[in-house]
Design a protein around this motif. Structure first.
Motif, PDB file in Angstrom:
ATOM      1  N   ALA A 106       5.430  -4.474 -21.375  1.00 11.02           N
ATOM      2  CA  ALA A 106       5.121  -5.603 -20.495  1.00 11.02           C
ATOM      3  C   ALA A 106       4.151  -5.214 -19.393  1.00 11.02           C
ATOM      4  N   GLY A 107       3.976  -3.930 -19.166  1.00 11.20           N
ATOM      5  CA  GLY A 107       3.074  -3.462 -18.124  1.00 11.20           C
ATOM      6  C   GLY A 107       2.956  -1.950 -18.199  1.00 11.20           C
ATOM      7  N   ARG A 108       2.268  -1.383 -17.199  1.00  7.72           N
ATOM      8  CA  ARG A 108       2.069   0.064 -17.172  1.00  7.72           C
ATOM      9  C   ARG A 108       2.228   0.567 -15.752  1.00  7.72           C
ATOM     10  N   VAL A 109       2.897   1.699 -15.639  1.00 11.54           N
ATOM     11  CA  VAL A 109       3.074   2.348 -14.340  1.00 11.54           C
ATOM     12  C   VAL A 109       1.899   3.293 -14.114  1.00 11.54           C
ATOM     13  N   HIS A 110       1.241   3.137 -12.961  1.00 12.51           N
ATOM     14  CA  HIS A 110       0.043   3.912 -12.647  1.00 12.51           C
ATOM     15  C   HIS A 110       0.266   4.731 -11.378  1.00 12.51           C
ATOM     16  N   ALA A 111      -0.545   5.765 -11.250  1.00  7.32           N
ATOM     17  CA  ALA A 111      -0.510   6.580 -10.035  1.00  7.32           C
ATOM     18  C   ALA A 111      -1.016   5.773  -8.855  1.00  7.32           C
ATOM     19  N   PRO A 112      -0.559   6.088  -7.651  1.00  4.68           N
ATOM     20  CA  PRO A 112      -1.063   5.390  -6.464  1.00  4.68           C
ATOM     21  C   PRO A 112      -2.525   5.748  -6.213  1.00  4.68           C
ATOM     22  N   PRO A 113      -3.224   4.955  -5.397  1.00  2.09           N
ATOM     23  CA  PRO A 113      -4.641   5.249  -5.116  1.00  2.09           C
ATOM     24  C   PRO A 113      -4.826   6.662  -4.579  1.00  2.09           C
ATOM     25  N   GLY A 114      -5.844   7.341  -5.096  1.00  3.87           N
ATOM     26  CA  GLY A 114      -6.146   8.686  -4.625  1.00  3.87           C
ATOM     27  C   GLY A 114      -5.380   9.795  -5.315  1.00  3.87           C
ATOM     28  N   VAL A 115      -4.489   9.435  -6.260  1.00  2.20           N
ATOM     29  CA  VAL A 115      -3.671  10.430  -6.963  1.00  2.20           C
ATOM     30  C   VAL A 115      -3.974  10.347  -8.449  1.00  2.20           C
ATOM     31  N   THR A 116      -4.078  11.498  -9.101  1.00  2.00           N
ATOM     32  CA  THR A 116      -4.286  11.556 -10.548  1.00  2.00           C
ATOM     33  C   THR A 116      -3.121  12.282 -11.183  1.00  2.00           C
ATOM     34  N   ASN A 138      -8.120   8.408 -15.528  1.00  2.00           N
ATOM     35  CA  ASN A 138      -7.966   7.127 -14.837  1.00  2.00           C
ATOM     36  C   ASN A 138      -7.575   6.004 -15.779  1.00  2.00           C
ATOM     37  N   ASN A 139      -7.940   6.136 -17.068  1.00  2.00           N
ATOM     38  CA  ASN A 139      -7.650   5.093 -18.026  1.00  2.00           C
ATOM     39  C   ASN A 139      -6.399   5.363 -18.847  1.00  2.00           C
ATOM     40  N   LEU A 140      -5.760   6.508 -18.640  1.00  2.00           N
ATOM     41  CA  LEU A 140      -4.617   6.877 -19.454  1.00  2.00           C
ATOM     42  C   LEU A 140      -3.373   6.127 -18.989  1.00  2.00           C
ATOM     43  N   PRO A 141      -2.807   5.248 -19.820  1.00  2.00           N
ATOM     44  CA  PRO A 141      -1.579   4.552 -19.442  1.00  2.00           C
ATOM     45  C   PRO A 141      -0.387   5.486 -19.609  1.00  2.00           C
ATOM     46  N   LEU A 142      -0.109   6.283 -18.601  1.00  2.00           N
ATOM     47  CA  LEU A 142       0.846   7.381 -18.748  1.00  2.00           C
ATOM     48  C   LEU A 142       2.256   6.882 -19.023  1.00  2.00           C
ATOM     49  N   ILE A 143       2.688   5.852 -18.312  1.00  2.00           N
ATOM     50  CA  ILE A 143       4.070   5.406 -18.446  1.00  2.00           C
ATOM     51  C   ILE A 143       4.091   3.923 -18.815  1.00  2.00           C
ATOM     52  N   THR A 444       9.594  -3.846  -7.090  1.00  2.34           N
ATOM     53  CA  THR A 444       8.313  -3.134  -7.142  1.00  2.34           C
ATOM     54  C   THR A 444       7.925  -2.541  -5.797  1.00  2.34           C
ATOM     55  N   GLU A 445       8.831  -2.554  -4.830  1.00  2.00           N
ATOM     56  CA  GLU A 445       8.476  -2.144  -3.474  1.00  2.00           C
ATOM     57  C   GLU A 445       8.572  -0.628  -3.330  1.00  2.00           C
ATOM     58  N   THR A 446       7.546   0.062  -3.797  1.00  2.00           N
ATOM     59  CA  THR A 446       7.463   1.510  -3.646  1.00  2.00           C
ATOM     60  C   THR A 446       6.013   1.905  -3.460  1.00  2.00           C
ATOM     61  N   LYS A 447       5.792   2.981  -2.731  1.00  3.61           N
ATOM     62  CA  LYS A 447       4.444   3.507  -2.537  1.00  3.61           C
ATOM     63  C   LYS A 447       4.168   4.682  -3.471  1.00  3.61           C
ATOM     64  N   LEU A 448       5.180   5.080  -4.249  1.00  2.93           N
ATOM     65  CA  LEU A 448       5.028   6.240  -5.125  1.00  2.93           C
ATOM     66  C   LEU A 448       4.149   5.930  -6.337  1.00  2.93           C
ATOM     67  N   ALA A 449       4.148   4.690  -6.788  1.00  5.20           N
ATOM     68  CA  ALA A 449       3.371   4.278  -7.962  1.00  5.20           C
ATOM     69  C   ALA A 449       3.223   2.765  -7.893  1.00  5.20           C
ATOM     70  N   PHE A 450       2.407   2.233  -8.779  1.00 10.23           N
ATOM     71  CA  PHE A 450       2.325   0.778  -8.845  1.00 10.23           C
ATOM     72  C   PHE A 450       2.288   0.336 -10.297  1.00 10.23           C
ATOM     73  N   LEU A 451       2.679  -0.903 -10.516  1.00  9.28           N
ATOM     74  CA  LEU A 451       2.850  -1.440 -11.856  1.00  9.28           C
ATOM     75  C   LEU A 451       1.821  -2.526 -12.116  1.00  9.28           C
ATOM     76  N   SER A 452       1.014  -2.328 -13.149  1.00 13.98           N
ATOM     77  CA  SER A 452       0.113  -3.407 -13.580  1.00 13.98           C
ATOM     78  C   SER A 452       0.878  -4.212 -14.617  1.00 13.98           C
ATOM     79  N   TRP A 453       0.947  -5.495 -14.402  1.00 11.65           N
ATOM     80  CA  TRP A 453       1.827  -6.359 -15.188  1.00 11.65           C
ATOM     81  C   TRP A 453       0.976  -7.281 -16.043  1.00 11.65           C
ATOM     82  N   HIS A 454       1.059  -7.143 -17.380  1.00  9.51           N
ATOM     83  CA  HIS A 454       0.171  -7.896 -18.273  1.00  9.51           C
ATOM     84  C   HIS A 454       0.192  -9.408 -18.000  1.00  9.51           C
TER      85      HIS A 454
END
Length: 786
Positions: A106-116, A138-143, A444-454
């Protein structure tokens, strides 16, 4: 739900462990540059993949019998009854279908800005073919972020006996994202992005927190860049949500006063609108109390409770019976939405009286929980919680798809140009900004990562240079399938997007087509993905130097309604076979397309990035002087007796394109029955050049479109002109130059019809091989395309 209930043998076989999400500890390690082993199973959750995890629950009747003792079977039965799926596919459920449980991404968990994040080698081994290089970090949908979907199918006997071991499926229906996971218990492992219950009425502290996080942590990413001194408006109106009145600002800079905008569907009536007769009355304190429509009233309440005083709503901030006021506000419409702190989207309402669910009207869906895994070492009990908005069409379908707001033409640019939006649906609130998406039913209230939701992907104009034109055509395709109460609004309803792209690219637009040597030919050859309907109306507002309402040109996608698409080939591979001029008035003159910016005394055209843009004829098929300059005298002498100086003096700007081109006549063969495609032949019927879709007949002669119409002849003579050529550089071509050109070049043709000396585009034929074009009896003519 009693915890002593156990799952039946079907549900117990489901590997619910795959639904566990990364913990804050896991993501913390990734952010510190440390790899995390087995952070998720190496499984493909994509909705189009045959390898996505699935398990059978048996027949629907078995599930219903098991519902008395199995908690998950009970939830599946409840989802079926409350979702309306049975109503959508009654024939499927008449046959006792088999129900499968699927896990879909349903979506992908991404690193926060500035983190790889470091590559997950297990993921790469599973996803990539041996001969492929790994994607960029940057394009790898890790989680991946999976949810639980359901599918009902009816297996039938295969009609061919030798395929007896392979069942044939009839009547397949899927319900996507019915459940999400949630870990409930006490443990140091706190999973991120777990499900949660959303209240019947909106807890306003949640959207306040989303907004604060965006304003504090997005480093200007969701704030428009200032334009010099800022955008000013001679008159700018807002609703004062505290005084309940309309306020006017003279010579106002938009960024000086924080305000909110509303995007909604008017419907057939509007309770209160601003008119010339009540401009002064509605500026009195309290004048809006009790007179605004329900959606506007709820938006005022939400705006005030979010800590903002001013709200912009078109019905009350633009004088609706004053064309001059409309035009002045339309000119800055994009800036109005871009400079707003956020936009309220009333997505669920079919009209302005629908309101915003959760503000004063409770949401009705009740979310239920079911335990599917007991606690284990370092693991809390795993539960599933039902989602508020499962969808039938696709896991990638937007949450707003099918809702009235998503189908209206005006709302597209309001959505596309807003930097932050709160989307109100019937069952929950969503947030979308340039960085992330958030929603009530998921934490979704975390600064550790963010979720892009299809399903929350918002079409945006803020794109990287490499995708500038792709994003524009995505918007054009979206707009072309939307509806307008007044078809004459077509250009106005898209004008703010075009102004935004002028800012992004430096190019002006001519009826939605970029005035660029590289892009104009690409845009001129837009194509239809199905039947189109011509906009025969005039623009709603006066335009051009003559200040009159004008028709939409047939050569512009704005002149048609239907599913319009961009060409699949790149702009650099298309070359105009014409040298187009546009007619300008006051005084009457011809302006070459690429000279329009200078003619308008506006900014100079940016230098080209493509060295081969200049039109040059192909010697085997073009005339030596096909690209010579064109003059009004040539038009009067050559084109048609109907095209006179007097007529052109009354023709508004930008209505006619003039150019020399190659023309041929071909013949439609009489269709038999209800054939969708019609063959196009030469005069003797010997050569089949291509096929054309039947719907175009209605734009030539409506009688011909009728399947049972008795044609007076067996064919129709039609006119085609060559517009562009396409070079197939990727083909393995012959070393013989003439043969190489003939094999590697294809043409894009316009099917045209004529009226009073003017030609009109009816349809486009793409990729006609040169060898077929050379067989036609061609001639060079001068065309005025309207």
């Amino acid at each position: 739900m009693a915890e002593t209930e156990t799952l039946c043998e079907y549900c117990a076989a489901i590997d619910f462990e795959q639904l566990r999400l990364p913990s804050s500890k896991d993501v913390g390690k990734l952010n510190e540059g440390r790899p995390v082993e087995d952070i998720f199973p190496s499984i493909d959750y994509s909705i189009w993949s045959t390898d996505r995890p699935h398990w059978s629950l048996g027949t629907q009747s078995r599930i219903q019998r098991s519902a008395a003792t199995c908690p998950f079977c009970r939830e599946v039965s409840l989802v079926l009854e409350t979702s309306g799926v049975r109503v959508k596919a009654p024939t499927v459920f008449e046959k006792d279908p088999i129900c499968d449980v699927y896990f879909t991404e349903a979506g992908r968990v991404h690193a926060p800005p500035g983190v790889t994040w470091e590559r997950n080698e297990q993921y790469l081994r599973h996803k990539l073919l041996p001969n492929k290089s790994p994607p960029s970090l940057n394009n790898l949908p890790l989680i991946p972020y999976p949810r639980v979907s359901l599918r009902w199918t009816v297996p039938e006997k295969h009609p061919m006996p030798w395929y007896a071991n392979y069942p044939k499926y009839e009547g397949v229906i899927e319900l996507f994202e019915c459940f999400q996971s949630i870990e409930m218990g006490i443990n140091e492992r706190r999973s991120l992005f777990s499900g949660r219950e959303r209240p019947a009425l909106l807890d306003l502290e949640l959207p306040r927190r989303w907004l604060r996080d965006c304003l504090d942590n997005n480093n200007g990413r969701c704030t428009p860049e200032p334009k010099g001194e800022g955008v000013r408006s001679s008159i700018f109106r807002l609703i004062d949500t505290k005084a309940k009145s309309v306020v006017e600002f003279d010579e106002h800079r938009l960024g000086d006063t924080p305000y909110v905008t509303l995007s909604y569907v008017w419907g057939t009536t509007q309770q209160a609108v601003l008119k010339r007769e009540n401009v002064l009355q509605l500026q009195l304190p309290g004048s809006l109390q009790g007179v605004t429509s329900r959606t506007i009233t709820d938006a005022m309440i939400f705006t005030f409770n979010m800590g903002y005083r001013y709200l912009w709503v078109d019905a009350l901030c633009i004088v609706q019976d004053d064309d001059a006021d409309k035009m002045s506000q339309l000119h800055i419409m994009g800036d109005i939405y871009k400079n707003a702190v956020f936009t309220i989207v009333a997505a669920a309402g079919g009209n302005s009286g629908s309101g915003l669910a959760g503000i004063r009207t409770p949401r009705t869906v009740i979310q239920r929980k079911v335990q599917v895994k007991q606690a284990g070492p370092q693991k809390m009990p795993l539960w599933l919680i039902s989602t508020a908005m499962p969808r039938v069409v696709s896991s990638y379908q937007l949450y707003t798809s099918g809702l009235p707001w998503q189908t209206r033409g005006w709302t597209l640019q309001e959505k596309a140009l807003s930097r932050r939006v709160f989307v109100f649906t019937d069952e929950q609130l969503f947030w979308s900004c340039r960085r992330c998406h958030r929603w009530e039913e998921t934490d979704t209230e975390t600064k550790l990562a963010f979720l892009s939701w299809h399903p929350m992907t918002m079409t945006e104009a803020d794109v990287t240079p490499s995708r500038i034109w792709t994003s524009l055509w995505t918007l054009i395709t979206d707009f072309s399938t939307r509806h307008l109460s007044l078809d004459g609004d077509a250009q106005d309803a898209f004008s703010a997007i075009l102004r935004e792209y002028t800012e992004l690219t430096g190019y002006q637009f001519l009826w939605g087509l970029p005035v660029s040597k590289l892009q104009f030919s690409h845009a001129l050859c837009w194509q239809a993905n199905g039947p189109l309907v011509r906009r025969e109306c005039l623009t709603t507002l006066p335009t051009t130097s003559l200040q009159v309402k004008v028709p939409f040109p047939s050569w512009s996608w704005l002149g048609w309604k239907g599913d319009i698409r961009n060409q699949w080939c790149s702009a650099s591979s298309l070359k105009l076979e014409i040298r187009p001029y546009v007619l300008r008035n006051t005084p009457v003159r011809l302006v070459e397309i690429y000279d329009i910016p200078e003619d308008n005394m506006s900014r100079a055209m940016p230098s080209s990035t493509n060295g081969g843009e200049s039109a040059s004829p192909l010697p085997t098929h073009s005339y030596p002087n096909a690209f010579e300059s064109l003059t009004l005298d040539t038009i009067y002498r050559t084109l048609s007796p109907d095209i006179t100086p007097k007529r052109l003096s009354r023709t508004p700007d930008d209505q006619l394109l003039f150019f020399w081109c190659e023309r041929t006549f071909l013949y439609f063969e009489k269709p038999s029955g209800d054939e969708d495609n019609i063959g196009v032949h030469d005069e003797e019927g010997k050569h089949l050049f291509f096929h054309i879709q039947r719907w175009v007949l209605g734009h030539l002669d409506q009688e011909w479109e009728r399947p049972k119409y008795s044609w007076q002849s067996d064919r129709m003579k039609v006119e085609f002109i060559a517009i562009t050529s396409y070079t197939c550089e990727w083909l393995e071509l012959s070393s013989n130059p003439s043969q190489r050109e003939e094999q590697g070049t294809e043409f894009f043709l316009f099917l045209i019809k004529r009226r009073q000396g003017i030609a009109y585009r009816v349809a486009m034929i793409e990729r006609v091989p040169m060898r077929k074009w050379l067989k036609c009896e061609r001639e060079r003519i001068l065309v005025a395309l309207g």
